[in-house]
Write a protein that holds these residues in place. Structure first.
Motif: not given
Length: 217
Positions: A164-168, A170-188
């Motif tokens: 839960x702590x790890x997920x929280x 990552x999700x903090x501020x996730x919606x503020x990222x651009x779609x490209x940044x979000x995709x890169x984060x997912x790939x990581x």
């Protein structure tokens, strides 16, 4: 749980086993330094330094060599590299609550154990933002997933809190990222970094992020 692609066993391990003769046979009880260290290091590297079952970050000092198929019932596989994994909770320092390989102990069921060596193992599980690991809703996979979660105690409070702590985080501020940044984060979280390390609880976080992308489509 994340798929583990097995590599070749360490050369020192192969050489040691090939010393077998009429007077001496390699055995688990005789498996010691330096071969055991080489094997442990190799397992950690091929797993990206996360536990084979829960995905917790591990090092040699806080993990142990785990037999997927237990030595008690599969003695012929005791020194078979394809049957060896690295699990959290070092044998000499195990503390309650037990989970993963320490909890699994001598249990193994070919039909009800979801193996991290199965390339499709991630399809057996779902995750929630509060850190729970749940079985898939696919009927033919649900029983094995439920049994594996239970036998490895993957839903104990300790692990739920860590996920839960790890997920929280990552999700903090996730919606503020651009779609490209979000995709890169997912790939990581879907592949090891440049140092060959997987992110802690990467399977759970990747599942949550993929669900996010499905919802916003």
């Amino acid at each position: 749980m994340k798929y583990i692609k097995k590599s070749e066993e360490p050369e020192s391990f192969t050489v040691w086993k090939n010393l077998a003769n009429e007077d001496w046979q390699p055995s688990w009880d005789g498996f010691r330094k330096p071969q055991k260290i080489d094997v442990h290091d190799s397992l950690l590297q091929e797993q990206g330094f996360i536990c084979c079952y829960c995905g917790k970050r591990i090092t040699k000092d806080i993990s142990h060599i785990e037999h997927l198929k237990p030595r008690k019932t599969h003695q012929n596989l005791a020194l078979e590299y394809t049957n060896l994994l690295a699990s959290c909770q070092r044998e000499r320092e195990r503390k309650e609550p037990l989970h993963c390989g320490s909890k699994k102990d001598e249990w193994y069921d070919e039909n009800l154990m979801v193996s991290p060596l199965d390339i499709n193992c991630t399809e057996f599980f779902r995750y929630t933002e509060d850190g729970q690991i749940l079985s898939t809703q696919v009927i033919e996979k649900k029983s094995a997933a439920d049994t594996t979660i239970d036998k490895l105690d993957l839903n104990i409070d300790k692990l739920k809190k860590m996920r839960s702590d790890a997920i929280e985080g990552i999700l903090e501020g996730f919606e503020e990222l651009t779609e490209n940044e979000q995709q890169k984060l997912l790939q990581a979280f879907c592949q090891p970094d440049d140092n060959g390390q997987n992110q802690e609880f990467c399977a759970a976080i990747a599942y949550i992020l993929k669900n996010y992308f499905e919802l916003v489509k």
